[in-house]
Design a protein around this motif. Structure first.
Motif, PDB file in Angstrom:
ATOM      1  N   ALA A 484      -1.062  -5.074  12.747  1.00 44.13           N
ATOM      2  CA  ALA A 484      -2.427  -5.331  13.227  1.00 44.13           C
ATOM      3  C   ALA A 484      -3.337  -5.883  12.144  1.00 44.13           C
ATOM      4  O   ALA A 484      -4.480  -5.462  11.991  1.00 44.13           O
ATOM      5  CB  ALA A 484      -3.015  -4.058  13.820  1.00 44.13           C
ATOM      6  N   GLY A 485      -2.819  -6.854  11.371  1.00 41.80           N
ATOM      7  CA  GLY A 485      -3.654  -7.525  10.384  1.00 41.80           C
ATOM      8  C   GLY A 485      -3.762  -6.814   9.054  1.00 41.80           C
ATOM      9  O   GLY A 485      -4.601  -7.192   8.217  1.00 41.80           O
ATOM     10  N   VAL A 486      -2.957  -5.813   8.820  1.00 47.64           N
ATOM     11  CA  VAL A 486      -2.960  -5.094   7.546  1.00 47.64           C
ATOM     12  C   VAL A 486      -1.543  -5.095   6.969  1.00 47.64           C
ATOM     13  O   VAL A 486      -0.573  -4.823   7.691  1.00 47.64           O
ATOM     14  CB  VAL A 486      -3.453  -3.645   7.707  1.00 47.64           C
ATOM     15  CG1 VAL A 486      -3.385  -2.893   6.372  1.00 47.64           C
ATOM     16  CG2 VAL A 486      -4.875  -3.631   8.246  1.00 47.64           C
ATOM     17  N   ALA A 487      -1.445  -5.410   5.691  1.00 46.01           N
ATOM     18  CA  ALA A 487      -0.181  -5.290   4.963  1.00 46.01           C
ATOM     19  C   ALA A 487      -0.216  -3.988   4.178  1.00 46.01           C
ATOM     20  O   ALA A 487      -1.102  -3.782   3.340  1.00 46.01           O
ATOM     21  CB  ALA A 487       0.021  -6.469   4.021  1.00 46.01           C
ATOM     22  N   TYR A 488       0.715  -3.093   4.471  1.00 47.29           N
ATOM     23  CA  TYR A 488       0.822  -1.827   3.745  1.00 47.29           C
ATOM     24  C   TYR A 488       1.864  -2.001   2.632  1.00 47.29           C
ATOM     25  O   TYR A 488       2.965  -2.494   2.887  1.00 47.29           O
ATOM     26  CB  TYR A 488       1.216  -0.702   4.693  1.00 47.29           C
ATOM     27  CG  TYR A 488       0.176  -0.451   5.759  1.00 47.29           C
ATOM     28  CD1 TYR A 488      -0.941   0.336   5.488  1.00 47.29           C
ATOM     29  CD2 TYR A 488       0.291  -1.018   7.028  1.00 47.29           C
ATOM     30  CE1 TYR A 488      -1.914   0.567   6.459  1.00 47.29           C
ATOM     31  CE2 TYR A 488      -0.667  -0.793   8.003  1.00 47.29           C
ATOM     32  CZ  TYR A 488      -1.769  -0.004   7.713  1.00 47.29           C
ATOM     33  OH  TYR A 488      -2.731   0.209   8.665  1.00 47.29           O
ATOM     34  N   LEU A 489       1.499  -1.605   1.441  1.00 47.79           N
ATOM     35  CA  LEU A 489       2.318  -1.854   0.266  1.00 47.79           C
ATOM     36  C   LEU A 489       2.768  -0.554  -0.370  1.00 47.79           C
ATOM     37  O   LEU A 489       1.970   0.371  -0.555  1.00 47.79           O
ATOM     38  CB  LEU A 489       1.540  -2.664  -0.778  1.00 47.79           C
ATOM     39  CG  LEU A 489       0.900  -3.967  -0.301  1.00 47.79           C
ATOM     40  CD1 LEU A 489       0.030  -4.550  -1.405  1.00 47.79           C
ATOM     41  CD2 LEU A 489       1.973  -4.964   0.114  1.00 47.79           C
ATOM     42  N   GLY A 490       4.036  -0.491  -0.726  1.00 43.11           N
ATOM     43  CA  GLY A 490       4.555   0.549  -1.599  1.00 43.11           C
ATOM     44  C   GLY A 490       4.879  -0.092  -2.928  1.00 43.11           C
ATOM     45  O   GLY A 490       5.468  -1.175  -2.977  1.00 43.11           O
ATOM     46  N   THR A 491       4.504   0.533  -4.030  1.00 45.66           N
ATOM     47  CA  THR A 491       4.570  -0.143  -5.323  1.00 45.66           C
ATOM     48  C   THR A 491       5.661   0.412  -6.228  1.00 45.66           C
ATOM     49  O   THR A 491       6.284   1.438  -5.960  1.00 45.66           O
ATOM     50  CB  THR A 491       3.224  -0.053  -6.059  1.00 45.66           C
ATOM     51  OG1 THR A 491       3.014   1.305  -6.474  1.00 45.66           O
ATOM     52  CG2 THR A 491       2.074  -0.516  -5.185  1.00 45.66           C
ATOM     53  N   ASN A 492       5.820  -0.304  -7.342  1.00 42.86           N
ATOM     54  CA  ASN A 492       6.723   0.061  -8.437  1.00 42.86           C
ATOM     55  C   ASN A 492       5.868   0.140  -9.691  1.00 42.86           C
ATOM     56  O   ASN A 492       5.083  -0.773  -9.965  1.00 42.86           O
ATOM     57  CB  ASN A 492       7.799  -1.024  -8.575  1.00 42.86           C
ATOM     58  CG  ASN A 492       8.834  -0.713  -9.638  1.00 42.86           C
ATOM     59  OD1 ASN A 492       8.697   0.236 -10.410  1.00 42.86           O
ATOM     60  ND2 ASN A 492       9.880  -1.524  -9.687  1.00 42.86           N
ATOM     61  N   ILE A 493       5.996   1.210 -10.474  1.00 44.50           N
ATOM     62  CA  ILE A 493       5.183   1.303 -11.689  1.00 44.50           C
ATOM     63  C   ILE A 493       5.642   0.318 -12.755  1.00 44.50           C
ATOM     64  O   ILE A 493       4.899   0.033 -13.690  1.00 44.50           O
ATOM     65  CB  ILE A 493       5.171   2.731 -12.259  1.00 44.50           C
ATOM     66  CG1 ILE A 493       6.574   3.168 -12.698  1.00 44.50           C
ATOM     67  CG2 ILE A 493       4.585   3.707 -11.250  1.00 44.50           C
ATOM     68  CD1 ILE A 493       6.596   4.499 -13.443  1.00 44.50           C
ATOM     69  N   GLN A 494       6.869  -0.223 -12.606  1.00 47.00           N
ATOM     70  CA  GLN A 494       7.369  -1.206 -13.559  1.00 47.00           C
ATOM     71  C   GLN A 494       6.762  -2.571 -13.273  1.00 47.00           C
ATOM     72  O   GLN A 494       6.858  -3.077 -12.152  1.00 47.00           O
ATOM     73  CB  GLN A 494       8.890  -1.304 -13.486  1.00 47.00           C
ATOM     74  CG  GLN A 494       9.511  -2.327 -14.429  1.00 47.00           C
ATOM     75  CD  GLN A 494       9.348  -1.949 -15.885  1.00 47.00           C
ATOM     76  OE1 GLN A 494       9.826  -0.923 -16.313  1.00 47.00           O
ATOM     77  NE2 GLN A 494       8.655  -2.787 -16.663  1.00 47.00           N
ATOM     78  N   GLU A 495       6.155  -3.157 -14.294  1.00 48.74           N
ATOM     79  CA  GLU A 495       5.704  -4.545 -14.165  1.00 48.74           C
ATOM     80  C   GLU A 495       6.869  -5.432 -14.616  1.00 48.74           C
ATOM     81  O   GLU A 495       7.993  -5.236 -14.162  1.00 48.74           O
ATOM     82  CB  GLU A 495       4.429  -4.744 -14.983  1.00 48.74           C
ATOM     83  CG  GLU A 495       3.292  -3.865 -14.482  1.00 48.74           C
ATOM     84  CD  GLU A 495       2.045  -3.961 -15.327  1.00 48.74           C
ATOM     85  OE1 GLU A 495       1.196  -4.800 -15.008  1.00 48.74           O
ATOM     86  OE2 GLU A 495       1.914  -3.193 -16.307  1.00 48.74           O
ATOM     87  N   GLY A 496       6.638  -6.433 -15.494  1.00 47.69           N
ATOM     88  CA  GLY A 496       7.755  -7.230 -15.954  1.00 47.69           C
ATOM     89  C   GLY A 496       8.741  -6.393 -16.745  1.00 47.69           C
ATOM     90  O   GLY A 496       8.357  -5.487 -17.497  1.00 47.69           O
ATOM     91  N   LEU A 497      10.046  -6.676 -16.589  1.00 47.26           N
ATOM     92  CA  LEU A 497      11.062  -5.930 -17.320  1.00 47.26           C
ATOM     93  C   LEU A 497      10.830  -6.072 -18.823  1.00 47.26           C
ATOM     94  O   LEU A 497      10.414  -7.112 -19.313  1.00 47.26           O
ATOM     95  CB  LEU A 497      12.454  -6.435 -16.947  1.00 47.26           C
ATOM     96  CG  LEU A 497      12.846  -6.291 -15.471  1.00 47.26           C
ATOM     97  CD1 LEU A 497      14.253  -6.782 -15.255  1.00 47.26           C
ATOM     98  CD2 LEU A 497      12.690  -4.857 -14.996  1.00 47.26           C
ATOM     99  N   GLY A 498      11.108  -4.997 -19.543  1.00 50.11           N
ATOM    100  CA  GLY A 498      10.881  -4.991 -20.977  1.00 50.11           C
ATOM    101  C   GLY A 498       9.540  -4.426 -21.382  1.00 50.11           C
ATOM    102  O   GLY A 498       9.318  -4.162 -22.567  1.00 50.11           O
ATOM    103  N   LEU A 499       8.640  -4.249 -20.407  1.00 52.34           N
ATOM    104  CA  LEU A 499       7.345  -3.632 -20.692  1.00 52.34           C
ATOM    105  C   LEU A 499       7.386  -2.158 -20.297  1.00 52.34           C
ATOM    106  O   LEU A 499       7.868  -1.828 -19.210  1.00 52.34           O
ATOM    107  CB  LEU A 499       6.222  -4.307 -19.898  1.00 52.34           C
ATOM    108  CG  LEU A 499       5.716  -5.666 -20.347  1.00 52.34           C
ATOM    109  CD1 LEU A 499       4.578  -6.109 -19.442  1.00 52.34           C
ATOM    110  CD2 LEU A 499       5.246  -5.625 -21.788  1.00 52.34           C
ATOM    111  N   PRO A 500       6.872  -1.274 -21.121  1.00 48.17           N
ATOM    112  CA  PRO A 500       6.758   0.113 -20.680  1.00 48.17           C
ATOM    113  C   PRO A 500       5.692   0.222 -19.601  1.00 48.17           C
ATOM    114  O   PRO A 500       4.648  -0.433 -19.682  1.00 48.17           O
ATOM    115  CB  PRO A 500       6.336   0.854 -21.958  1.00 48.17           C
ATOM    116  CG  PRO A 500       5.685  -0.193 -22.807  1.00 48.17           C
ATOM    117  CD  PRO A 500       6.383  -1.476 -22.497  1.00 48.17           C
TER     118      PRO A 500
END
Length: 638
Positions: A484-500
């Motif tokens: 209904a016009g909303v994107a629900y997102l589940g995330t990952n705490i990892q950004e680019g690989l190699g970054l803490p």
């Protein structure tokens, strides 16, 4: 009042019917029946190669076991295969006389292949997870570029002794490229680019990367001659050429339209280099001059290694080599599979069903299984399909690298590139379709060393392509479900690989697809690192964490109402007739959404997914699930 279970059943049926086109005739075996559909994805992905005499030895990645195949140029055929029993792939090879050294990743082992006797011997085993590259010095020592952290190990074939030269740049995860001469080992580092010269006797390290390249990501490929060092620099499509005696004497050669210089070669007074995404082979005179575009053997393909042999230049690609003759300027192409290089089941990366077919993504494309005919065909794509979605008669595939979106229609031999995410994005993670706005939503993780993943929106109707980077700051959107016009997102705490990671807990977020703004975000499960699966049903969001915790979020009340553990890992989450399904790779678990209890649904899978990320697909009518058992595709009756 309609019972809650019946509402869930109706909602699930309506959601599946919206995407399903046509009908596949199945006999209806008992619920939970597991049917083996054969190897999930069969291919010949190469990782590296080198010459011993007139024979090219090439190593595979992602097969079990991986092999080194010997392609005899004189006979124009692959004459033998040699098993490499450990590791999940071969990314590193070099020759020392008539011996070929082969290094693995996943389990970091070093093997010697005696090309005279055909004997394969493990000569080294190392505690770090990846051997990215190896190179030999003129006196026959072998240098290994290793991660994580980025370091170099010297192996002496004469004594069988390995010497750890230590971490190259403290805090940097990757040693990606390496070369050696009589006195010096050169090492390329990432995800923050460094180029370091190591004295082979004293171990003293000297940084020699030009200051103008200090903000780049990787020194990702390398080759040396008696006088010069060449390196491929990521991610702006640049090659570096510098004098070994005077490193301040250098050139930076930019290739317009490229992001990566995947391989470099110094040959016959020229620097040759291969670019990606185009797949173009380039060269420029070492003494200075224009860049020549020499041709494209396979559009968008990665060239894993450039080699010279008897005056010609060879480029190693997946399942093939190209050959450039400087004398005639002819660019030839040799399909090694057609010449006897064996294909084998790989570790798959994704699975998706459109109702009549199942797409299994892997290296260099996807195998497409026709369920009615029982056949499997290969859909070649220059990259790795990480996720897929079908809308009407078109299947969309999110492809690594560069966060690409491809479209494929049944019966077509190839897939069409729809768009590139840009914004330093790399790995597609999930796809979803919103019927209210007609938008496809794709989530991506950024390139190694880069910040902030992205949400990209595409309209198949208007052609719109818009990327929102950092929509959930300092995290990467992973799972996505639209309603209904909303994107629900589940995330990952990892950004680019190699970054803490800069954050500690994955989030659940809502993005308004009409107003293009983040509505809210919260942390549904304390300490969760990733939310890889989301599904919307009857005013509730259901999600699963990477450690297997399932949560229910009441969208109207804005709160998490229930949690339960389903297996040891989380994956894709699907809802059919009031039941959620997910897999940890060993079993498929059923989550009763009425009682919020978990029961094993199918077990004994021992699935061999690439990177250990289990995947699960559902037939859009809700009649079956698809996943892998070992490396075979299986259908599980619902």
């Amino acid at each position: 009042m309609i019972p809650r279970r019946r509402v869930l059943q109706l909602a699930a049926a309506a959601g599946g019917a919206a995407l399903w086109q046509g009908e596949t005739a199945y006999a209806a075996p008992p619920r939970g029946t597991v049917t083996d559909l054969g190897p999930a994805s069969v291919t010949t992905p190469l990782g590296n190669a080198d010459f011993a005499g007139s024979v090219l030895y090439a190593g595979t990645r992602g097969l079990a076991p991986n092999v080194v195949g010997s392609y005899d140029l004189g006979q124009d055929r692959v004459t033998a295969h040699f098993d490499i029993p450990t590791g999940i792939g071969i990314w590193a090879m070099c020759a020392v006389g008539t011996d070929m050294y082969v290094a693995t990743h996943g389990q970091s082992d070093l093997y010697r292949l005696d090309t005279i006797t055909g004997q394969v011997t493990k000569v080294g085993s190392y505690a770090w997870p990846y051997i990215w590259n190896i190179a030999s010095s003129p006196d026959g020592k072998v240098y290994l570029a290793i991660s994580d952290p980025g370091r170099v190990v010297e192996y002496d074939p004469a004594t069988g002794v390995s010497r750890d030269l230590g971490e190259i740049v403290p805090g940097e995860a990757y040693a990606r490229s390496v070369a050696a001469d009589e006195t010096t080992v050169y090492v390329g580092i990432g995800p923050h680019a460094h180029l370091v010269a190591i004295d082979r006797v004293t171990g003293a390290k000297t940084a020699i990367l030009p200051a103008e390249l200090a903000d780049r990501d990787f020194v990702a490929s390398m080759h040396i001659s008696d006088t010069h060092l060449a390196a491929g620099i990521s991610s702006n499509g640049e090659a570096l050429l510098l004098s070994k005696d005077t490193p301040t004497d250098y050139r930076v050669i930019a290739a317009a339209g490229e992001k990566y210089i995947t391989s470099v070669l110094l040959h016959d007074e020229h620097l040759y280099f291969a670019g990606r995404p185009t797949g173009m082979l380039y060269r420029t005179p070492i003494a200075g001059g224009e860049i020549e575009q020499l041709g494209i053997a396979q559009p968008e393909a990665a060239t894993h290694r450039l080699l010279s042999h008897e005056g010609k230049v060879y480029g190693v690609q997946d399942g093939a080599v190209f050959v450039f003759d400087p004398a005639t300027h002819e660019l030839g192409f040799v399909n090694l599979v057609q010449r006897g290089f064996k294909a084998a089941p790989e570790q798959p990366m994704s699975v998706h069903s459109d109702g009549k077919r199942v797409y299994v993504g892997g290296k260099g494309g996807a195998d497409v299984h026709d369920l009615a005919a029982g056949t499997r065909t290969r859909l070649g794509i220059p990259g790795e399909p990480k996720t897929a979605l079908t809308i009407k008669d078109t299947t969309y595939l999110g492809v690594y690298t560069q966060g690409l979106l491809y479209a494929h229609r049944p019966g077509e031999e190839s897939a069409q590139l729809i768009g590139k995410t840009g914004n330093q994005q790399d790995r597609p993670r999930d796809l979803a379709y919103d019927h209210a706005t007609g938008l496809i939503a794709m989530t991506t993780q950024p390139e190694p060393g880069q910040l902030n993943g992205a949400l990209t929106l595409h309209s198949p109707h208007t052609g719109e392509w818009t990327t929102y980077r950092g929509v959930v700051p300092r995290q990467s959107p992973y799972a996505v479900a639209c309603h209904a016009g909303v994107a629900y997102l589940g995330t990952n705490i990892q950004e680019g690989l190699g970054l803490p990671p800069e954050t500690t807990t994955a989030r659940l977020a809502a993005f308004d697809l009409r107003r293009r703004k983040l509505l809210w975000q919260l942390e549904p499960v304390a300490g969760a690192a990733v939310i890889p699966g989301l599904a919307y049903s009857c005013d509730h969001l259901y999600g699963i964490t990477s450690s297997g915790w399932v949560f229910e979020y009441d969208v109207r009340r804005r709160k998490v109402t229930r949690t339960v553990r389903a297996g040891t890992k989380g994956s894709d989450l699907h809802i059919v007739d009031g039941t959620g399904y997910s897999t940890d790779g060993n079993a498929v678990h059923a989550i009763d959404l009425e009682t919020f209890t978990v029961t094993p649904f199918a077990s004994g899978l021992a699935a061999e997914w690439f990177g250990g990320e289990p995947k699960l697909a559902v037939d859009p009518r809700g009649s079956a699930l698809f996943t892998v058992q070992a490396r075979n595709l299986v259908r599980i009756q619902l």
